[in-house]
Design a protein around this motif. Sequence first.
Motif, PDB file in Angstrom:
ATOM      1  N   GLN A  84       0.853  -1.198   0.000  1.00 11.50           N
ATOM      2  CA  GLN A  84       0.000   0.000   0.000  1.00 11.50           C
ATOM      3  C   GLN A  84       0.883   1.240   0.000  1.00 11.50           C
ATOM      4  OE1 GLN A  84      -1.628   1.050   4.088  1.00 11.50           O
ATOM      5  NE2 GLN A  84      -1.257  -1.145   4.350  1.00 11.50           N
ATOM      6  N   PRO A  85       0.326   2.383  -0.460  1.00 11.65           N
ATOM      7  CA  PRO A  85       1.124   3.616  -0.396  1.00 11.65           C
ATOM      8  C   PRO A  85       1.178   4.148   1.035  1.00 11.65           C
ATOM      9  CG  PRO A  85      -1.033   4.051  -1.366  1.00 11.65           C
ATOM     10  CD  PRO A  85      -0.971   2.579  -1.101  1.00 11.65           C
ATOM     11  N   LEU A  86       2.351   4.602   1.435  1.00 14.18           N
ATOM     12  CA  LEU A  86       2.513   5.242   2.745  1.00 14.18           C
ATOM     13  C   LEU A  86       2.891   6.695   2.523  1.00 14.18           C
ATOM     14  CD1 LEU A  86       4.678   2.574   4.644  1.00 14.18           C
ATOM     15  CD2 LEU A  86       2.192   2.850   4.730  1.00 14.18           C
ATOM     16  N   THR A  87       2.307   7.567   3.308  1.00 11.72           N
ATOM     17  CA  THR A  87       2.639   8.992   3.219  1.00 11.72           C
ATOM     18  C   THR A  87       3.469   9.388   4.440  1.00 11.72           C
ATOM     19  OG1 THR A  87       0.579   9.433   2.051  1.00 11.72           O
ATOM     20  CG2 THR A  87       1.700  11.329   2.995  1.00 11.72           C
ATOM     21  N   PHE A  88       4.663   9.888   4.181  1.00 13.17           N
ATOM     22  CA  PHE A  88       5.525  10.390   5.253  1.00 13.17           C
ATOM     23  C   PHE A  88       5.420  11.911   5.283  1.00 13.17           C
ATOM     24  CE2 PHE A  88       7.130   6.221   4.767  1.00 13.17           C
ATOM     25  CZ  PHE A  88       7.927   5.903   5.854  1.00 13.17           C
ATOM     26  N   THR A  89       5.025  12.454   6.429  1.00 12.40           N
ATOM     27  CA  THR A  89       4.996  13.914   6.601  1.00 12.40           C
ATOM     28  C   THR A  89       6.025  14.262   7.676  1.00 12.40           C
ATOM     29  OG1 THR A  89       2.640  13.850   6.114  1.00 12.40           O
ATOM     30  CG2 THR A  89       3.504  15.902   7.022  1.00 12.40           C
ATOM     31  N   ILE A  90       7.014  15.049   7.278  1.00 11.93           N
ATOM     32  CA  ILE A  90       8.158  15.314   8.165  1.00 11.93           C
ATOM     33  C   ILE A  90       8.188  16.784   8.548  1.00 11.93           C
ATOM     34  CG2 ILE A  90      10.692  15.338   8.279  1.00 11.93           C
ATOM     35  CD1 ILE A  90      10.086  12.926   5.978  1.00 11.93           C
ATOM     36  N   ASN A  91       8.216  17.031   9.856  1.00 14.36           N
ATOM     37  CA  ASN A  91       8.355  18.392  10.359  1.00 14.36           C
ATOM     38  C   ASN A  91       9.850  18.655  10.545  1.00 14.36           C
ATOM     39  OD1 ASN A  91       8.656  20.669  12.069  1.00 14.36           O
ATOM     40  ND2 ASN A  91       6.565  20.403  12.846  1.00 14.36           N
ATOM     41  N   GLU A  92      10.414  19.504   9.692  1.00 13.62           N
ATOM     42  CA  GLU A  92      11.869  19.706   9.703  1.00 13.62           C
ATOM     43  C   GLU A  92      12.340  20.578  10.863  1.00 13.62           C
ATOM     44  OE1 GLU A  92      13.611  19.829   5.442  1.00 13.62           O
ATOM     45  OE2 GLU A  92      11.495  20.381   5.225  1.00 13.62           O
ATOM     46  N   ASN A  94      11.055  20.269  14.258  1.00  7.99           N
ATOM     47  CA  ASN A  94      11.222  19.445  15.462  1.00  7.99           C
ATOM     48  C   ASN A  94      11.523  17.977  15.124  1.00  7.99           C
ATOM     49  OD1 ASN A  94       8.806  18.430  14.607  1.00  7.99           O
ATOM     50  ND2 ASN A  94       7.582  19.277  16.298  1.00  7.99           N
ATOM     51  N   HIS A  95      11.715  17.666  13.834  1.00 10.83           N
ATOM     52  CA  HIS A  95      12.153  16.345  13.351  1.00 10.83           C
ATOM     53  C   HIS A  95      11.168  15.218  13.699  1.00 10.83           C
ATOM     54  CE1 HIS A  95      15.724  18.625  12.634  1.00 10.83           C
ATOM     55  NE2 HIS A  95      15.996  18.751  13.918  1.00 10.83           N
ATOM     56  N   THR A  96       9.885  15.543  13.778  1.00 15.58           N
ATOM     57  CA  THR A  96       8.896  14.476  13.977  1.00 15.58           C
ATOM     58  C   THR A  96       8.481  13.924  12.616  1.00 15.58           C
ATOM     59  OG1 THR A  96       7.111  16.094  14.020  1.00 15.58           O
ATOM     60  CG2 THR A  96       7.983  15.370  16.152  1.00 15.58           C
ATOM     61  N   VAL A  97       8.143  12.635  12.618  1.00 21.22           N
ATOM     62  CA  VAL A  97       7.757  11.948  11.381  1.00 21.22           C
ATOM     63  C   VAL A  97       6.377  11.341  11.591  1.00 21.22           C
ATOM     64  CG1 VAL A  97       8.364  10.114   9.746  1.00 21.22           C
ATOM     65  CG2 VAL A  97      10.182  11.359  10.942  1.00 21.22           C
ATOM     66  N   GLU A  98       5.446  11.668  10.705  1.00 24.84           N
ATOM     67  CA  GLU A  98       4.118  11.059  10.758  1.00 24.84           C
ATOM     68  C   GLU A  98       3.940  10.177   9.526  1.00 24.84           C
ATOM     69  OE1 GLU A  98       0.239  13.143  12.067  1.00 24.84           O
ATOM     70  OE2 GLU A  98       0.041  12.949   9.871  1.00 24.84           O
ATOM     71  N   ILE A  99       3.588   8.912   9.757  1.00 24.84           N
ATOM     72  CA  ILE A  99       3.373   7.964   8.659  1.00 24.84           C
ATOM     73  C   ILE A  99       1.878   7.673   8.584  1.00 24.84           C
ATOM     74  CG2 ILE A  99       3.968   5.697   7.709  1.00 24.84           C
ATOM     75  CD1 ILE A  99       6.434   5.733   9.608  1.00 24.84           C
ATOM     76  N   LEU A 108       6.520   9.245  15.096  1.00 25.87           N
ATOM     77  CA  LEU A 108       7.754   8.926  15.816  1.00 25.87           C
ATOM     78  C   LEU A 108       8.727  10.093  15.711  1.00 25.87           C
ATOM     79  CD1 LEU A 108       9.862   6.327  13.805  1.00 25.87           C
ATOM     80  CD2 LEU A 108       7.755   7.213  12.893  1.00 25.87           C
ATOM     81  N   ASN A 109       9.665  10.085  16.638  1.00 25.74           N
ATOM     82  CA  ASN A 109      10.662  11.156  16.679  1.00 25.74           C
ATOM     83  C   ASN A 109      11.873  10.774  15.845  1.00 25.74           C
ATOM     84  OD1 ASN A 109       9.874  13.444  18.157  1.00 25.74           O
ATOM     85  ND2 ASN A 109       9.909  12.207  20.034  1.00 25.74           N
ATOM     86  N   GLY A 110      12.214  11.622  14.893  1.00 22.77           N
ATOM     87  CA  GLY A 110      13.437  11.435  14.134  1.00 22.77           C
ATOM     88  C   GLY A 110      14.541  12.311  14.708  1.00 22.77           C
ATOM     89  N   GLN A 111      15.635  12.435  13.962  1.00 25.31           N
ATOM     90  CA  GLN A 111      16.723  13.323  14.367  1.00 25.31           C
ATOM     91  C   GLN A 111      17.150  14.148  13.165  1.00 25.31           C
ATOM     92  OE1 GLN A 111      19.988  11.795  16.826  1.00 25.31           O
ATOM     93  NE2 GLN A 111      18.844   9.898  17.128  1.00 25.31           N
ATOM     94  N   ASN A 112      17.864  15.195  13.450  1.00 24.60           N
ATOM     95  CA  ASN A 112      18.343  16.076  12.387  1.00 24.60           C
ATOM     96  C   ASN A 112      19.286  15.307  11.459  1.00 24.60           C
ATOM     97  OD1 ASN A 112      19.371  18.077  10.771  1.00 24.60           O
ATOM     98  ND2 ASN A 112      19.821  19.491  12.450  1.00 24.60           N
ATOM     99  N   GLY A 113      18.902  15.216  10.193  1.00 21.63           N
ATOM    100  CA  GLY A 113      19.717  14.491   9.216  1.00 21.63           C
ATOM    101  C   GLY A 113      21.099  15.091   9.027  1.00 21.63           C
ATOM    102  N   GLU A 114      21.255  16.357   9.361  1.00 21.16           N
ATOM    103  CA  GLU A 114      22.568  17.012   9.207  1.00 21.16           C
ATOM    104  C   GLU A 114      23.603  16.432  10.176  1.00 21.16           C
ATOM    105  OE1 GLU A 114      23.306  19.029   6.897  1.00 21.16           O
ATOM    106  OE2 GLU A 114      21.353  19.653   6.144  1.00 21.16           O
ATOM    107  N   ASP A 115      23.113  15.768  11.253  1.00 20.11           N
ATOM    108  CA  ASP A 115      24.033  15.187  12.238  1.00 20.11           C
ATOM    109  C   ASP A 115      24.535  13.804  11.815  1.00 20.11           C
ATOM    110  OD1 ASP A 115      23.616  17.427  13.777  1.00 20.11           O
ATOM    111  OD2 ASP A 115      22.022  16.510  14.984  1.00 20.11           O
TER     112      ASP A 115
END
Length: 373
Positions: A84-92, A94-99, A108-115
């Motif tokens: 099925q298609p999944l939609t990822f919405t990322i708040n850049e 506070n690095h939260t990820v909504e699937i 879920l909580n992600g982290q800054n990709g720059e790190d």
Amino acid sequence: MKLIVSSLVLQKHLQSISGVLTTNSPLPILDNFLFAVNGSELTLSASDLETTITTRLKVESKDKGIIAIPGKILLDILKTFNEQPLTFTINEKNHTVEISSDYGKYKLNGQNGEDFPRIPVLEKSNHIELPSSVLHEAINKTIFATGNDDLRPVMSGVFCQLSQDSTIFVATDAHRLVRYRRTDIKSKEAGSFILPKKPLNLLKNILPQEETRVKVDYNEANAFFSFDNYDLICRLIDGRYPNYEAVIPVDNPNVLTVDRVAFLNSIKRVSIFSNKTTYQVKLAIKGSELAISAEDVDYANEANERLTCSYDGADMDIAFNARFLADIVSNLDTEEIHLHMSLSNRAGLLTPGKDHTNAAEDILMLIMPVMLG
């Protein structure tokens, strides 16, 4: 930042690079996958600082950005979805990820990709290209013979030796040695390097079944493998590989030819009765008969078997560690195999039988004997 991706395609790509992730990583961010979105292309990366794998896939997106997403929880949720298609919405911020899926939403909580650690860039590198099937076979034929001794790190990897005549892959743990040579793979520049075991196992798992060209760039510190939608870069093992040619005996007048599968099964059965410290199996060769035996004096266990064989040489008794011998025999894939010997205290050489038809492939496997007792 937003993207839409097939659940099964994403799971397949993440699974293929997840072998890099370690449980006790030095940096917490290395427990994450790095998602880098650039329009309709998503690049996924995983790293343990020594090895980094990236893979690319198509997604629906018009955005650009990066985010690090926890690996274990993401893989766990992906395994539960059907296609099925999944939609990822990322708040850049506070690095939260909504699937979002057909069933609901997950945050879920992600982290800054720059790190996330930067992938090293190869400077002053040499280059070679080879078919994926050859690289897969070279890894398969050698990796089982690598060592595990922390005091001798150079022997824990596979030695690659490139020349204008051939490419040679070597592995040894001091008890056995494999030399896999290809005369159809040549390099303009002579060079050599030692590849660690972990990236080789990862490579073996992601190399495609269908024929693909693999580009290999290497310098003194790193090797970079590139094919299809995958890139793998790994740090090389630093050090000087032992002179493997010096341990390969040249004059081996006694040659045993035997059915490989029958020999392997016999070793496996007989070794059950061997001493659990030495795993010694004894080969006694007289004329066209091979006697295979083992005993464990402490428990009064013993086993004896006889195989018909073809033998050219003087009658002899020789003993080997059954586990090492079985490993070698199972990694040769011809119907018959040859065992070349000189004396009972000298190394034995195993080579493929006459049904080995690839003239460009030269396989030699060496095993050290154990004291007859």
